[in-house]
Design a protein around this motif. Structure first.
Motif, PDB file in Angstrom:
ATOM      1  N   ASP A 126       0.634  -1.175  -0.100  1.00 31.43           N
ATOM      2  CA  ASP A 126       0.124   0.037  -0.046  1.00 31.43           C
ATOM      3  C   ASP A 126       0.852   1.124  -0.063  1.00 31.43           C
ATOM      4  OD1 ASP A 126      -2.437  -1.391  -0.071  1.00 31.43           O
ATOM      5  OD2 ASP A 126      -2.559  -1.429   2.145  1.00 31.43           O
ATOM      6  N   ALA A 127       2.176   1.136   0.249  1.00 34.18           N
ATOM      7  CA  ALA A 127       3.169   2.384   0.142  1.00 34.18           C
ATOM      8  C   ALA A 127       3.243   2.647  -1.252  1.00 34.18           C
ATOM      9  CB  ALA A 127       4.331   1.826   0.826  1.00 34.18           C
ATOM     10  N   PHE A 128       4.102   3.762  -1.567  1.00 33.34           N
ATOM     11  CA  PHE A 128       4.321   3.889  -2.878  1.00 33.34           C
ATOM     12  C   PHE A 128       5.653   3.567  -3.121  1.00 33.34           C
ATOM     13  CE2 PHE A 128       0.908   6.898  -1.521  1.00 33.34           C
ATOM     14  CZ  PHE A 128      -0.068   7.019  -2.477  1.00 33.34           C
ATOM     15  N   THR A 129       5.759   2.989  -4.329  1.00 28.61           N
ATOM     16  CA  THR A 129       7.073   2.632  -4.589  1.00 28.61           C
ATOM     17  C   THR A 129       7.766   3.715  -5.492  1.00 28.61           C
ATOM     18  OG1 THR A 129       6.602   0.190  -4.922  1.00 28.61           O
ATOM     19  CG2 THR A 129       8.559   0.917  -5.946  1.00 28.61           C
ATOM     20  N   LEU A 130       7.050   4.589  -6.358  1.00 30.43           N
ATOM     21  CA  LEU A 130       7.710   5.730  -6.889  1.00 30.43           C
ATOM     22  C   LEU A 130       6.742   6.874  -6.456  1.00 30.43           C
ATOM     23  CD1 LEU A 130       8.240   4.785 -10.648  1.00 30.43           C
ATOM     24  CD2 LEU A 130       9.799   5.154  -8.989  1.00 30.43           C
ATOM     25  N   VAL A 131       7.343   8.122  -6.131  1.00 25.87           N
ATOM     26  CA  VAL A 131       6.793   9.444  -5.814  1.00 25.87           C
ATOM     27  C   VAL A 131       7.403  10.326  -6.505  1.00 25.87           C
ATOM     28  CG1 VAL A 131       5.926   8.362  -3.411  1.00 25.87           C
ATOM     29  CG2 VAL A 131       8.046   9.519  -3.859  1.00 25.87           C
ATOM     30  N   PRO A 132       6.923  11.428  -6.798  1.00 27.22           N
ATOM     31  CA  PRO A 132       7.386  12.667  -7.526  1.00 27.22           C
ATOM     32  C   PRO A 132       8.501  13.390  -6.388  1.00 27.22           C
ATOM     33  CG  PRO A 132       5.023  13.048  -6.819  1.00 27.22           C
ATOM     34  CD  PRO A 132       5.261  11.666  -6.498  1.00 27.22           C
ATOM     35  N   ASP A 133       9.429  13.526  -7.051  1.00 30.00           N
ATOM     36  CA  ASP A 133      10.474  14.366  -6.322  1.00 30.00           C
ATOM     37  C   ASP A 133       9.979  16.012  -6.337  1.00 30.00           C
ATOM     38  OD1 ASP A 133      12.624  15.686  -5.115  1.00 30.00           O
ATOM     39  OD2 ASP A 133      13.970  14.779  -6.374  1.00 30.00           O
ATOM     40  N   GLN A 134       9.322  16.196  -5.290  1.00 32.10           N
ATOM     41  CA  GLN A 134       8.657  17.616  -5.286  1.00 32.10           C
ATOM     42  C   GLN A 134       9.793  18.741  -5.130  1.00 32.10           C
ATOM     43  OE1 GLN A 134       4.721  17.770  -3.126  1.00 32.10           O
ATOM     44  NE2 GLN A 134       5.043  15.551  -2.694  1.00 32.10           N
ATOM     45  N   ALA A 135      10.830  18.287  -4.612  1.00 29.81           N
ATOM     46  CA  ALA A 135      11.913  19.282  -4.249  1.00 29.81           C
ATOM     47  C   ALA A 135      12.852  19.589  -5.622  1.00 29.81           C
ATOM     48  CB  ALA A 135      12.859  18.878  -3.304  1.00 29.81           C
ATOM     49  N   ALA A 136      12.457  18.734  -6.775  1.00 27.24           N
ATOM     50  CA  ALA A 136      13.204  18.923  -7.818  1.00 27.24           C
ATOM     51  C   ALA A 136      12.482  19.842  -8.861  1.00 27.24           C
ATOM     52  CB  ALA A 136      13.387  17.332  -8.545  1.00 27.24           C
ATOM     53  N   GLY A 137      13.376  20.721  -9.628  1.00 25.06           N
ATOM     54  CA  GLY A 137      12.762  21.317 -10.547  1.00 25.06           C
ATOM     55  C   GLY A 137      12.397  20.560 -11.964  1.00 25.06           C
ATOM     56  N   GLY A 138      12.341  21.248 -12.904  1.00 29.81           N
ATOM     57  CA  GLY A 138      12.121  20.594 -14.538  1.00 29.81           C
ATOM     58  C   GLY A 138      10.704  20.622 -14.584  1.00 29.81           C
ATOM     59  N   TYR A 139      10.171  19.804 -15.728  1.00 27.14           N
ATOM     60  CA  TYR A 139       8.927  19.533 -16.232  1.00 27.14           C
ATOM     61  C   TYR A 139       8.216  18.635 -15.475  1.00 27.14           C
ATOM     62  CZ  TYR A 139      10.756  22.028 -20.472  1.00 27.14           C
ATOM     63  OH  TYR A 139      11.041  22.944 -21.258  1.00 27.14           O
ATOM     64  N   LYS A 140       6.977  18.596 -15.417  1.00 30.35           N
ATOM     65  CA  LYS A 140       6.042  17.868 -14.481  1.00 30.35           C
ATOM     66  C   LYS A 140       4.978  17.437 -15.562  1.00 30.35           C
ATOM     67  CE  LYS A 140       7.333  20.501 -10.728  1.00 30.35           C
ATOM     68  NZ  LYS A 140       6.685  21.329  -9.361  1.00 30.35           N
ATOM     69  N   ILE A 141       5.433  16.581 -16.710  1.00 34.04           N
ATOM     70  CA  ILE A 141       4.466  16.528 -17.539  1.00 34.04           C
ATOM     71  C   ILE A 141       4.025  15.009 -17.744  1.00 34.04           C
ATOM     72  CG2 ILE A 141       4.473  18.743 -18.989  1.00 34.04           C
ATOM     73  CD1 ILE A 141       6.589  17.576 -20.626  1.00 34.04           C
ATOM     74  N   GLY A 142       4.571  14.311 -16.920  1.00 27.67           N
ATOM     75  CA  GLY A 142       4.471  12.826 -16.708  1.00 27.67           C
ATOM     76  C   GLY A 142       3.496  12.503 -15.793  1.00 27.67           C
ATOM     77  N   TYR A 151      -0.830   0.637 -21.626  1.00 30.28           N
ATOM     78  CA  TYR A 151      -1.097   2.143 -21.636  1.00 30.28           C
ATOM     79  C   TYR A 151      -1.042   2.789 -22.850  1.00 30.28           C
ATOM     80  CZ  TYR A 151      -0.480   6.987 -19.885  1.00 30.28           C
ATOM     81  OH  TYR A 151      -0.833   8.161 -19.667  1.00 30.28           O
ATOM     82  N   GLU A 152      -2.238   3.273 -23.522  1.00 28.90           N
ATOM     83  CA  GLU A 152      -2.432   4.038 -24.760  1.00 28.90           C
ATOM     84  C   GLU A 152      -3.124   5.205 -24.398  1.00 28.90           C
ATOM     85  OE1 GLU A 152      -0.786   3.022 -27.245  1.00 28.90           O
ATOM     86  OE2 GLU A 152      -0.441   0.959 -26.814  1.00 28.90           O
ATOM     87  N   GLN A 153      -2.637   6.306 -25.019  1.00 31.17           N
ATOM     88  CA  GLN A 153      -3.553   7.552 -25.426  1.00 31.17           C
ATOM     89  C   GLN A 153      -3.648   7.928 -26.583  1.00 31.17           C
ATOM     90  OE1 GLN A 153      -0.880  10.164 -23.019  1.00 31.17           O
ATOM     91  NE2 GLN A 153       0.371  10.813 -24.622  1.00 31.17           N
ATOM     92  N   TYR A 154      -4.891   8.221 -27.187  1.00 34.88           N
ATOM     93  CA  TYR A 154      -5.184   8.613 -28.565  1.00 34.88           C
ATOM     94  C   TYR A 154      -4.310   9.722 -28.809  1.00 34.88           C
ATOM     95  CZ  TYR A 154      -8.486  12.105 -26.521  1.00 34.88           C
ATOM     96  OH  TYR A 154      -9.100  13.055 -26.035  1.00 34.88           O
ATOM     97  N   GLN A 155      -4.211  10.650 -28.232  1.00 30.43           N
ATOM     98  CA  GLN A 155      -3.348  11.837 -28.539  1.00 30.43           C
ATOM     99  C   GLN A 155      -2.631  12.395 -27.430  1.00 30.43           C
ATOM    100  OE1 GLN A 155      -6.283  15.083 -29.569  1.00 30.43           O
ATOM    101  NE2 GLN A 155      -4.800  15.998 -31.266  1.00 30.43           N
ATOM    102  N   ASP A 156      -1.727  13.151 -28.032  1.00 29.85           N
ATOM    103  CA  ASP A 156      -0.295  13.765 -26.847  1.00 29.85           C
ATOM    104  C   ASP A 156      -1.272  14.412 -25.729  1.00 29.85           C
ATOM    105  OD1 ASP A 156       1.920  14.119 -26.102  1.00 29.85           O
ATOM    106  OD2 ASP A 156       2.202  16.065 -27.033  1.00 29.85           O
ATOM    107  N   GLY A 157      -0.853  14.079 -24.597  1.00 30.66           N
ATOM    108  CA  GLY A 157      -1.346  14.817 -23.553  1.00 30.66           C
ATOM    109  C   GLY A 157      -0.320  15.805 -23.045  1.00 30.66           C
ATOM    110  N   GLY A 158      -0.655  16.231 -21.484  1.00 30.51           N
ATOM    111  CA  GLY A 158       0.190  17.238 -21.040  1.00 30.51           C
ATOM    112  C   GLY A 158      -0.568  17.817 -19.725  1.00 30.51           C
ATOM    113  N   TYR A 159      -0.203  19.100 -19.338  1.00 30.65           N
ATOM    114  CA  TYR A 159      -0.641  19.766 -18.248  1.00 30.65           C
ATOM    115  C   TYR A 159      -2.252  19.649 -18.419  1.00 30.65           C
ATOM    116  CZ  TYR A 159       3.818  21.247 -16.543  1.00 30.65           C
ATOM    117  OH  TYR A 159       4.836  21.516 -16.144  1.00 30.65           O
ATOM    118  N   ASP A 160      -3.021  19.073 -17.374  1.00 31.51           N
ATOM    119  CA  ASP A 160      -4.342  19.486 -17.028  1.00 31.51           C
ATOM    120  C   ASP A 160      -5.082  18.842 -18.218  1.00 31.51           C
ATOM    121  OD1 ASP A 160      -3.717  20.572 -14.953  1.00 31.51           O
ATOM    122  OD2 ASP A 160      -3.919  22.475 -15.719  1.00 31.51           O
TER     123      ASP A 160
END
Length: 612
Positions: free
Chosen positions: A424-440, A501-510
Motif C-alpha cells: 500500500d506504500a508508494f514505490t515511486l513518488v514525485p520528487d517535489q523538491a526537484a525542478g524541471g518539467y512535470k508533464i509525466g 497504456y495507450e493515449q489517443y493523442q499527445d497529453g500534457g498539463y491538465d
C-alpha cells in the motif's frame, strides 16, 4: 365588430319599445357605463334616417330600450351604433330590416312587443321569448264585439247604445294596453267586457250569448297561446344550449388544429433541406436498415463499423489486402525495448537468470517473502530530439499467483524510488523538491490474488499521480476495478499477460482522459482485454524514452518458492498525431471500472534516491 342582425315586423300606426340585452362574445353582459348608444330607422318612403331614442335602463346588466315611433306601411331598415369612449371609433352593433303592415300576429317571432332581443357583440343575435303580448288579440276581439252589438241597434236603441259605449271603453282600454305595453292588458279587457255584459244583460239574450261566446273564444285562444309560448321558450333554451356546445366544440377543434399546425411546422423545419445542387446536410445521426450509394461516400470524421472479430464474409466492410498491409505498418510503428540486466535490481538480492528465453530475465520469488524487483528497459532505436512521438506501451509480464503491485513512470517527471515497502506504500513518488518539467505521471496497479466471493471477482486498484498546473499541486486519482472471474483458472494476476497504456493523442498539463489502462488476460476467461482505468495522458517531450522500465512489489505468503519474468516490451508511435493502438484496444475492451476518486497527493515519506 361584426353587427348582429335583427329583423322586425311592426303594425302600422303603432309605437314600440324594443328591449335589448347587449352581451360580449362569451355571453357576458357588457357594462354600458360610459358607452354612447345611437339608433336610427329609415322608412320606406324616406331617404334620410330618423334618429331613435335609446334609453339605458340598467348599465351594469347591459339593458337598453330603443323607442320606435309609429311607422307608415312599407319596408325600411334600422341600426344601432356603440361607442365606448369619445376617443374610440363608433362601431355598428345591430342592423336589420323593418316591415310595417296593417296588422301583426303577436305570436310571430319578429314582433318586438313579444320579445326581448339579446345583442351578442361579434356573434349572432339570440331571441328569447319572455311572454305573449295579447294586446293585439284583445283589440281585435273588442272590435268584433262592437260590430255584433251594432246589429241590435234597431230594436233596443238605448240599451245597445249603452253596450256600444262599454265596448268602446273596452276597445280604448285594449289600445292603451297595446301602446303602453302594460302587462295587465288582458285583465283590463276582461273587466271592460264584464262591464259591457252587465249593462246589456236585459237587452237581448243573443247579445249576451255573443259576448259570452266571445269570452269563451278568448279563453280557448289564450290557453293555446300560453302553451305555445312555453313550448317555444323550451325550444329556444335547448337551441341556446346546442349553440354553446357547438361553440365549445369549435374552440376545442380550433386549439387542436393550432397544435397540429405547430407540430407540423416544427416537423417540417426539422426536415433536412436539399439545396439547388441536390445536396443535403444532416446535423444529427442517421439510422437505416439498408441503402445503396452510386458514388464514393466521404466520411471526414471516419466510419465506425462494429464487427465481430474476424468477420469472414465480403460484407465485413474491410478490404482484406489493405488490412493485411496495415498489419505490417502496425509492426513498423512499434518500437521494441528489452530488459537490461545492468539496470535491473531487487530489494532482497534476487539473482536474475538470463538462460531461459532470449531477451528475457527470470527471477525467483522466495517463500514467505515480500520484496521489490526493478526492470530496466532499453532500446537501440532513438531517432528523437527532445520529442519521442511515443503515445503508449505494452509491457508483457509473467507473474506468480501472489499479491502483486506494478508501478511505472511514463513521461517527463523526476521521481523518487522506494523499494521493499508494503504494497500500500508508494514505490515511486514525485520528487517535489526537484525542478524541471512535470508533464509525466506515475501509475501503480495493485492486484489482490485472493478472489472475493461476496463481490464475485478479483479486486484491482489503480493509482495515478500527476501534477495539476491549474492548482499548482500534485494530485492522485484512485480507480477501483473488479474482474468478475469465477475461479483461479482465470485469476489475477497469474493470468495477466500484459499491462497496456495507450493515449489517443499527445497529453500534457491538465488534460483529461486522453488515455486508458488495459490488462491482457488469459486463462479460462471470455474477457481478453479489460479496461481498469482512464488516465490523463502525458506530453511526449522527454530527455529519454518515456517508458524506461517498471517495478514489481510481491508478497509471497506461501511456504514454497515461485518465479516471475521480465519480457520484452513495445512502445507505439503516433500516426499523424493519432494513436491507432488506442482505438484498437478500445474496440475490444470489457470495462470493469467500479469507481474513481481524485484527491491531493500527500507523500508519506521523504527520503532515498532520485531517478531521472
Amino acid at each position: 365588430m361584426t353587427p348582429a342582425v335583427a329583423n322586425l315586423a311592426l303594425a302600422k300606426g303603432t309605437a314600440y319599445d324594443v328591449a335589448l340585452v347587449i352581451q360580449d362574445a362569451a355571453a357576458q353582459p357588457i357594462d354600458l357605463a360610459g358607452f354612447t348608444l345611437e339608433a336610427s330607422i329609415r322608412a320606406a318612403s324616406d331617404t334620410a334616417p330618423v334618429d331613435l331614442a335609446v334609453i339605458v335602463t340598467d348599465a351594469a346588466a347591459g339593458l337598453a330600450t330603443v323607442r320606435i315611433p309609429a311607422q307608415p306601411l312599407g319596408m325600411g331598415a334600422w341600426e344601432l351604433w356603440m361607442q365606448a369612449a369619445p376617443e374610440t371609433p363608433r362601431e355598428r352593433a345591430l342592423r336589420g330590416l323593418v316591415t310595417v303592415s296593417e296588422t301583426v300576429d303577436p305570436r310571430e317571432k319578429e314582433n318586438p312587443s313579444s320579445h326581448r332581443l339579446i345583442v351578442r357583440v361579434s356573434d349572432t343575435v339570440t331571441v328569447i321569448v319572455d311572454a305573449v303580448d295579447l294586446a293585439w288579440w284583445a283589440y281585435t276581439r273588442a272590435v268584433k264585439a262592437q260590430l255584433e252589438t251594432a246589429s241590435l241597434a234597431a230594436t233596443w236603441p238605448q240599451t245597445v247604445s249603452n253596450g256600444e259605449q262599454a265596448v268602446n271603453t273596452a276597445k280604448n282600454d285594449a289600445l292603451d294596453a297595446l301602446q303602453n305595453k302594460q302587462a295587465d292588458a288582458v285583465l283590463a279587457v276582461g273587466r271592460a267586457q264584464k262591464t259591457a255584459t252587465d249593462k246589456i244583460a236585459g237587452a237581448q239574450t243573443a247579445a249576451v250569448s255573443a259576448v259570452q261566446a266571445a269570452g269563451e273564444d278568448a279563453k280557448e285562444t289564450i290557453e293555446p297561446l300560453v302553451r305555445r309560448a312555453e313550448t317555444a321558450k323550451d325550444d329556444i333554451d335547448q337551441a341556446e344550449r346546442l349553440i354553446n356546445t357547438a361553440a365549445t366544440d369549435a374552440a376545442t377543434s380550433a386549439t387542436s388544429a393550432a397544435n397540429s399546425a405547430t407540430a407540423a411546422q416544427q416537423a417540417l423545419a426539422a426536415l433536412p433541406q436539399v439545396d439547388a445542387s441536390g445536396n443535403m446536410t444532416l446535423p444529427g445521426n442517421i439510422t437505416a436498415a439498408g441503402g445503396t450509394f452510386d458514388g464514393a461516400m466521404n466520411a471526414n470524421g471516419g466510419v465506425n463499423i462494429p464487427l465481430a472479430v474476424g468477420a469472414p464474409t465480403d460484407m465485413s466492410a474491410v478490404n482484406r489486402l489493405y488490412a493485411a498491409g496495415l498489419a505490417a505498418v502496425t509492426d513498423a510503428f512499434s518500437v521494441r525495448c528489452y530488459p537490461l540486466l545492468a539496470d535491473c535490481s531487487s530489494s532482497n538480492g534476487t539473482v536474475f537468470k538470463t538462460d531461459k528465453e532470449p531477451n528475457s530475465l527470470y527471477f525467483n520469488v522466495p517463500p514467505n517473502s515480500a520484496f521489490t524487483v526493478k526492470c530496466g528497459l532499453v532500446t537501440n532505436a532513438r531517432p528523437m530530439h527532445n520529442y519521442s512521438s511515443i503515445r503508449g506501451w505494452v509491457a508483457p509480464l509473467r507473474l506468480p499467483s501472489v499479491s502483486t503491485k506494478f508501478t511505472a513512470r511514463f513521461g517527463q517527471i523526476t521521481t523518487v524510488a522506494r523499494m521493499g515497502r508494503d504494497k500500500d506504500a508508494f514505490t515511486l513518488v514525485p520528487d517535489q523538491a526537484a525542478g524541471g518539467y512535470k508533464i509525466g505521471e506515475i501509475i501503480d496497479i495493485t492486484f489482490d490474488h485472493v478472489r472475493d466471493a461476496a463481490a464475485g471477482g478479483y479486486h484491482i486498484r489503480v493509482r495515478e499521480i500527476y501534477y495539476s498546473n491549474a492548482e499548482q499541486k500534485w494530485k492522485m486519482k484512485t480507480t477501483q476495478a473488479l474482474a468478475p472471474e469465477p475461479s483461479i483458472n482465470s485469476g489475477y494476476p497469474v493470468c495477466v499477460y500484459a499491462v497496456v497504456y495507450e493515449q489517443y493523442q499527445d497529453g500534457g498539463y491538465d488534460t483529461e482522459d486522453r488515455g486508458a489502462l488495459w490488462l491482457l488476460h488469459g486463462g479460462n476467461s471470455s474477457r481478453g482485454c479489460v479496461k481498469i482505468a482512464t488516465v490523463k495522458g502525458v506530453h511526449c517531450f522527454e530527455r529519454i524514452y518515456p517508458f524506461s522500465g517498471y517495478y514489481l512489489d510481491m508478497e509471497n505468503a506461501n511456504s514454497w518458492a515461485l518465479s516471475g519474468a521480465f519480457l520484452p516490451a513495445t512502445m507505439h508511435l503516433h500516426c499523424n498525431n493519432v494513436n491507432p493502438a488506442y482505438y484498437g484496444f478500445s474496440s475490444m475492451e470489457s470495462n470493469i471500472i467500479v469507481s474513481e476518486a481524485v484527491e491531493d497527493f500527500v507523500d508519506p515519506e521523504a527520503e532515498t534516491t532520485t531517478e531521472d
